[in-house]
Design an enzyme around this catalytic site. Structure first.
Site, short mmCIF file in Angstrom:
data_model
loop_
_atom_site.label_atom_id
_atom_site.label_comp_id
_atom_site.label_asym_id
_atom_site.label_seq_id
_atom_site.Cartn_x
_atom_site.Cartn_y
_atom_site.Cartn_z
CG LEU A 166 65.99 69.57 74.38
CD1 LEU A 166 64.99 68.88 73.62
CD2 LEU A 166 66.49 68.91 75.57
CG ASP A 184 76.64 81.55 81.40
OD1 ASP A 184 75.51 82.23 81.78
OD2 ASP A 184 77.44 81.13 82.41
CG ASP A 218 71.45 83.10 84.36
OD1 ASP A 218 70.48 82.91 84.53
OD2 ASP A 218 72.26 83.04 83.57
CG ASP A 255 81.55 89.40 75.80
OD1 ASP A 255 80.55 88.94 75.68
OD2 ASP A 255 81.96 90.19 75.49
#
Length: 307
Positions: free
Chosen positions: A40, A277, A234, A290
């Site tokens: 979305l 993420d 973030d 990661d």
């Protein structure tokens, strides 16, 4: 359902292959091309920003053939699925491959499942990343606050549809249909349940269980996270920690619940990653896990499975 009427050249313009990168090895060299399907309010590249930040290039450097796709940023999963199917057809024509490995993030879960259901012969695997198999309580809250037929609903629909049109324009695919109410319906828990009845492949028969790993010759996989604040720097962390309140303490990534993300063979459902993420956003700031490595490892998993 009629497919969107794109000309061949216009459609090809919506499909992005990762820029050529000299392969360092063949660790991720799958038999079939990897096709990435956004969620979305998603894009392929918009205003110079890649949705799958750093992921296609890394996969290609390890031998994979990777294509990013662009469907309506805001619309129902069925409409987006039809758009994705047409782009899969183009990728198959361009590459000469007989099948593709589909990877869908968030609502891309439903788009890729749609393609696999209506054209299983063209799909080797479907992988859901933070996918909306069971919908989202966040969508439920919005739908409850803006019921159909109300002024609030009209405002929400106009704002979300308008935002989708802007994203489509910035990504160079202006003109794609945008429908806020349709996407809201797709992503509620009831909307997802309805979608699952029509497209049940890979859906767990019991809550928090695993689904069939292969249906009609198509392999199904999924992975997701259960964190919201993962790096502290973030800017999306704070927003996702607020939306996480909709889950009332059950494990979630800020937008999708852990159990609601399960599809097919569940690789893992509790990575220390939030919803953004898992596509390596915001610009690769993802904490200690990661996400790029997860895609690389999964490509090797597909390779070893002969896919």
């Amino acid at each position: 359902m009629n497919r969107p009427l794109f000309g061949a050249m216009a459609l090809a313009a919506l499909i992005g292959a990762a820029a050529p990168v000299a392969a360092a090895d063949t660790y991720a060299a799958t038999k079939y091309p990897i096709v990435l399907a956004h969620g979305l309010l998603g894009w392929d590249t918009a205003a110079g920003i890649d949705y799958w930040y750093g992921i296609p290039g890394d996969l290609q450097s390890h031998g994979a053939k990777v294509y990013t796709t662009k469907v309506s940023a805001v619309n129902s999963s069925e409409v987006r699925g039809e758009q994705l199917l047409q782009q899969v057809d183009t990728i198959l024509a361009i590459t000469g491959a007989s099948k593709v490995n589909l990877v869908g993030h968030s609502q891309g879960n439903q788009s890729t499942r749609y393609v696999a259901a209506v054209a299983p012969g063209k799909v080797a695997s479907v992988t859901s990343v933070s996918g909306t198999t069971g919908g989202s309580p966040v969508a439920d809250l919005i739908a409850g606050a803006a019921p159909a037929g109300t002024f609030t609903n009209a405002v929400v629909n106009a704002v979300v549809s308008g935002l989708g049109s802007i994203i489509d324009l910035l990504s160079g695919s202006g003109g794609l249909p945008s429908d806020g109410n349709a996407v809201l319906t797709s992503l509620t828990t009831q909307g997802a349940a309805n979608f699952n009845k029509n497209f049940p492949a890979g859906v767990p028969p019991t809550r928090c269980g695993q689904g069939a790993s292969m249906v009609n010759g198509v392999r199904y996989y999924s992975w997701s996270g259960t964190s919201q604040i993962t790096s502290g720097i973030d800017p999306s962390d704070s927003a996702l920690s607020l939306t996480a309140l909709a889950f009332k303490g059950t494990p979630n990534d800020g937008l999708v619940g852990q159990c609601d993300s399960y599809l097919g063979a569940v690789i893992r459902g509790d990575y220390a990653l939030n919803h953004l993420d898992t596509i390596n956003q915001f610009f690769g700031v993802a904490g200690f896990t990661d996400p790029v490595a997860l895609y690389r490892q999964h490509a090797n998993r597909l390779k070893l499975a002969g896919l």
